[in-house]
Structure formats: C-alpha cells, structure tokens
Design a protein around this motif. Structure first.
Motif, PDB file in Angstrom:
ATOM      1  N   ASP A 109      59.530  16.467  46.264  1.00 35.13           N
ATOM      2  CA  ASP A 109      60.640  15.920  45.567  1.00 35.13           C
ATOM      3  C   ASP A 109      61.602  14.865  46.349  1.00 35.13           C
ATOM      4  O   ASP A 109      62.083  14.117  45.692  1.00 35.13           O
ATOM      5  N   HIS A 110      61.383  15.185  47.759  1.00 37.19           N
ATOM      6  CA  HIS A 110      62.337  14.321  48.784  1.00 37.19           C
ATOM      7  C   HIS A 110      61.727  12.536  48.823  1.00 37.19           C
ATOM      8  O   HIS A 110      62.323  11.620  48.861  1.00 37.19           O
ATOM      9  N   VAL A 111      60.399  12.607  48.527  1.00 36.09           N
ATOM     10  CA  VAL A 111      59.947  11.320  48.590  1.00 36.09           C
ATOM     11  C   VAL A 111      59.554  10.425  47.177  1.00 36.09           C
ATOM     12  O   VAL A 111      59.335   9.323  46.948  1.00 36.09           O
ATOM     13  N   GLN A 112      59.944  11.336  46.002  1.00 33.47           N
ATOM     14  CA  GLN A 112      59.468  10.823  44.868  1.00 33.47           C
ATOM     15  C   GLN A 112      60.266   9.422  44.363  1.00 33.47           C
ATOM     16  O   GLN A 112      59.925   8.548  43.862  1.00 33.47           O
ATOM     17  N   PRO A 113      61.695   9.503  45.014  1.00 32.26           N
ATOM     18  CA  PRO A 113      62.356   8.294  44.605  1.00 32.26           C
ATOM     19  C   PRO A 113      61.707   7.049  45.315  1.00 32.26           C
ATOM     20  O   PRO A 113      62.038   5.867  44.766  1.00 32.26           O
ATOM     21  N   GLY A 114      60.948   7.066  46.335  1.00 26.57           N
ATOM     22  CA  GLY A 114      60.396   6.099  46.867  1.00 26.57           C
ATOM     23  C   GLY A 114      58.975   5.658  46.386  1.00 26.57           C
ATOM     24  O   GLY A 114      58.528   4.490  46.830  1.00 26.57           O
ATOM     25  N   LEU A 115      58.431   6.551  45.497  1.00 23.28           N
ATOM     26  CA  LEU A 115      57.133   6.071  45.012  1.00 23.28           C
ATOM     27  C   LEU A 115      56.996   4.787  44.171  1.00 23.28           C
ATOM     28  O   LEU A 115      55.855   4.312  44.100  1.00 23.28           O
TER      29      LEU A 115
ATOM     30  N   PRO B 246      53.181   0.100  46.946  1.00 21.66           N
ATOM     31  CA  PRO B 246      51.833  -0.336  46.334  1.00 21.66           C
ATOM     32  C   PRO B 246      50.992   0.632  45.295  1.00 21.66           C
ATOM     33  O   PRO B 246      51.425   1.802  45.681  1.00 21.66           O
ATOM     34  N   GLU B 247      50.417   0.026  44.467  1.00 18.08           N
ATOM     35  CA  GLU B 247      49.559   1.059  43.659  1.00 18.08           C
ATOM     36  C   GLU B 247      48.316   1.640  44.464  1.00 18.08           C
ATOM     37  O   GLU B 247      47.927   0.852  45.500  1.00 18.08           O
ATOM     38  N   GLY B 248      47.875   2.812  44.070  1.00 19.76           N
ATOM     39  CA  GLY B 248      46.858   3.176  44.953  1.00 19.76           C
ATOM     40  C   GLY B 248      47.182   3.975  46.132  1.00 19.76           C
ATOM     41  O   GLY B 248      46.472   4.475  46.789  1.00 19.76           O
ATOM     42  N   VAL B 249      48.442   4.276  46.408  1.00 15.55           N
ATOM     43  CA  VAL B 249      48.727   5.073  47.579  1.00 15.55           C
ATOM     44  C   VAL B 249      48.847   6.596  47.332  1.00 15.55           C
ATOM     45  O   VAL B 249      49.139   7.052  46.132  1.00 15.55           O
ATOM     46  N   ARG B 250      47.956   7.237  48.046  1.00 14.90           N
ATOM     47  CA  ARG B 250      47.881   8.882  47.679  1.00 14.90           C
ATOM     48  C   ARG B 250      49.150   9.678  48.487  1.00 14.90           C
ATOM     49  O   ARG B 250      49.294   9.328  49.463  1.00 14.90           O
ATOM     50  N   LEU B 251      49.664  10.447  47.376  1.00 10.00           N
ATOM     51  CA  LEU B 251      50.641  11.298  48.056  1.00 10.00           C
ATOM     52  C   LEU B 251      50.229  12.754  48.387  1.00 10.00           C
ATOM     53  O   LEU B 251      49.589  13.115  47.375  1.00 10.00           O
TER      54      LEU B 251
ATOM     55  N   VAL C  33      48.531  14.915  45.817  1.00  8.64           N
ATOM     56  CA  VAL C  33      49.524  15.456  44.646  1.00  8.64           C
ATOM     57  C   VAL C  33      49.311  14.551  43.439  1.00  8.64           C
ATOM     58  O   VAL C  33      48.973  14.963  42.160  1.00  8.64           O
ATOM     59  N   LEU C  34      49.481  13.204  43.828  1.00  9.38           N
ATOM     60  CA  LEU C  34      49.033  12.030  42.877  1.00  9.38           C
ATOM     61  C   LEU C  34      48.698  10.653  43.354  1.00  9.38           C
ATOM     62  O   LEU C  34      48.845  10.753  44.821  1.00  9.38           O
ATOM     63  N   THR C  35      48.423   9.910  42.807  1.00  9.71           N
ATOM     64  CA  THR C  35      48.246   8.425  43.477  1.00  9.71           C
ATOM     65  C   THR C  35      48.989   7.591  42.366  1.00  9.71           C
ATOM     66  O   THR C  35      49.226   7.478  41.370  1.00  9.71           O
ATOM     67  N   THR C  36      49.850   6.636  43.057  1.00  7.84           N
ATOM     68  CA  THR C  36      50.671   5.623  42.609  1.00  7.84           C
ATOM     69  C   THR C  36      49.846   4.863  41.668  1.00  7.84           C
ATOM     70  O   THR C  36      48.797   4.250  42.030  1.00  7.84           O
ATOM     71  N   GLY C  37      50.463   4.415  40.584  1.00  7.72           N
ATOM     72  CA  GLY C  37      49.797   3.561  39.570  1.00  7.72           C
ATOM     73  C   GLY C  37      49.076   4.116  38.780  1.00  7.72           C
ATOM     74  O   GLY C  37      48.304   3.565  37.705  1.00  7.72           O
TER      75      GLY C  37
END
Length: 313
Positions: free
Chosen positions: A74-80, A84-89, A308-312
C-alpha cells in the motif's frame, strides 16, 4: 547507459548478486545516489513510509521492477501511476511470515494472560495473582488468510484450540481446511474468542473493522491487528474499548506512528506494539536471499516471484 539497481543495502552485504548490473545504495536519503532515469530495479526502503517510497518513482523512466521489502504494498501504490506501463510490482512474500506470526502469538498470549498487568505490578512491587483467560479451548478467526495468516495458524496448532476459522477474499481449500469468503465474515465474528487481522490494506479492507464489525464480536473477545492501521476504524475501536466490552492488541495504528497524547495510548484493555512484526533478526537473512534470487531472475530474463501486479494491465 547503465542498468541501475537501487538497494536499501550495500551490495557487498548481499551474497550472490549477479554481475552486469550497477548497484546503487539508497535508503531514503534526501540525495539520490544517481539519476533515477537509469534505475531499472527499485528495491523500496523498508519502513520509511509512503512519501519516501514514492519520491523517486516519477523520474524512474526506465523502471521495470518495484520490489517492496514488506508483505504489504500500500505504501507504493500512490506511485504506480507515475511509472511506465509494464512495471512489475513484487512484494516480500516469504520474508515476514515467521516474525509476524511470532509477534501475533505473543500479543494474543500477553493479552489473554495479563502480561502488561504483571509488568505494571512488578513496577509497583504488587503481587497481582488471580485467574486469567487461557488460549486453550478458544475459537480463533483469522481475517486475511495468505502466507502470513497460514503461518499464524501453524503456530496456533499446539495450543489446543476449539476451532480456527479462516477468511479471505475468495473461498478456497487450504492445507488446514476451508477458507471462507469475506462475505461470510459477519456470521463468523460472533463465534470467535480471538479475531486476528492480517489482511492487506486495500480499498475493500480500508475501515473494514468498523462499528458494525466490532458490535458483532463476542463479549470479552480479543481483537489483534497485525495488518495495517487503516483496516480498523480507530474511533469505533476506542468506543468499544472504553465500555470494556472487548479487548485489543495492535501492532499497527491509524495514525502511525501513534502521536503522544493520542487516546489510544491510554485506552483500557489495549496492548500496543510499535509495528514490530517485521523488523527482527529474522528479517535480514530472508530479505537478502529474496533480493539475490529476484535480481538473478531479473538479470537472466526469468519470471520474477511474488508479482502482485503489472502496471498498465
């Protein structure tokens, strides 16, 4: 152009790191160690808060992986939304299970057996004997049954409990039995002597433990929060503690850190630990093994663990 890896540890402190990457030490200092635009793998500083975690992310235009050192993200969610798209968290599954489960058992046992009262009695040279609740024969409800929840149940197993119930977002079978869906929570709450919160903080779980949740708990039940402070409505918890209907033990609070003068400090029937579930001697070897393994996968183009997720997407 370098392929930078930002780590909150010196690279010579971690065995087995792959060659061919440029390791930069950054643990939340005001000055960045290099140009954030060159960072491809960002291991987030541990327990430094969301503001520090997110601060370099907008400038990380080459970013491919964000690796938290906590189970929660949750602490990094505001920065996602800034990367760029395709960043893996990726989270730190496998790092905190042992320590958090240990603390959970400590909070349960200390609260039931009256350890804080014994300490106060010792300070005043008072012999405070009498009957106290035991964990044996109690019913425990674990809300948030991931790897940490399972580790907690593993450690509860020898205590001769009457029952353990498990709740997660979706119904499924686990190694120890049925995991109920969150939709059944309201009917399970009145049966539990101890309710353990270990769920991630999401839009779904923010304020989950509200006045209605607490009202459905059994008289005399113990609430234990090792999840995130925001899972619990602080005002609602204070109201229940003030009337003495339930007790609680919390490793996390809202707000956090808990400021001096906050009414939670002196709430009756409440044991507070200062977010101590993760930072123990067990953290260091486990997190360094995780980082080494993840970075070797990253360098070799292999699938990362704990995504956990991939942006985009």
């Amino acid at each position: 152009m370098t392929v930078d890896v930002w780590l909150p540890f010196r690279s010579d402190e971690i065995e087995g790191l792959p060659e061919g990457l440029t390791y930069r030490y950054w643990d939340g200092d005001q000055e960045f160690p290099a140009d954030p635009a060159d960072c491809a793998f960002y291991a987030v500083p541990y327990m430094k808060g969301s503001e520090i975690a997110v601060r370099p992310m907008a400038a990380m235009t080459s970013l491919r992986v964000v690796q938290t050192l906590s189970a929660g993200v949750d602490h990094v969610q505001p920065g996602l939304g800034l990367v760029p798209e395709g960043v893996r968290l990726c989270n730190a599954r496998g790092v905190h299970e042992a320590s958090t489960a240990e603390l959970t058992l400590a909070l349960i046992l200390a609260s039931l057996r009256g350890i804080p009262d014994f300490v106060r009695g010792q300070d005043r040279e008072e012999w405070r004997s009498g009957f106290r609740p035991a964990l044996a024969d109690k019913s425990v409800l674990i809300v948030g049954y991931g790897s940490v929840g399972a580790a907690i149940e593993d450690r509860l197993a020898p205590f001769e409990l009457a029952r353990v119930a498990r709740v997660a977002r979706r119904e499924r079978e686990s190694a120890r039995g049925l995991v109920h869906p969150l939709s059944r929570l309201s009917e399970l709450l009145p049966e539990a002597d101890v309710v353990v919160l270990v769920t991630p903080l999401t839009e779904e779980t923010k304020g989950l433990v509200n006045a209605d949740f607490l009202a459905r708990m059994k008289d005399g039940a113990l609430l234990v929060n090792v999840a995130r402070g925001g899972v619990v409505d602080t005002k609602a918890l204070l109201a229940e503690l003030e009337i003495g209907r339930i007790t609680a033990a919390v490793d996390v609070t809202d707000p956090e850190p808990l400021p001096a003068g906050h009414p939670l400090w002196h709430a009756p029937g409440l044991l507070i630990s200062p977010h101590a579930g993760g930072p123990t001697s067990a953290f260091w070897p486990r997190v360094k093994r995780l980082l080494s393994a993840q970075l070797n996968r990253f360098a070799q183009g292999e699938r990362l663990e704990n995504v956990v997720l991939t942006t985009g997407e």
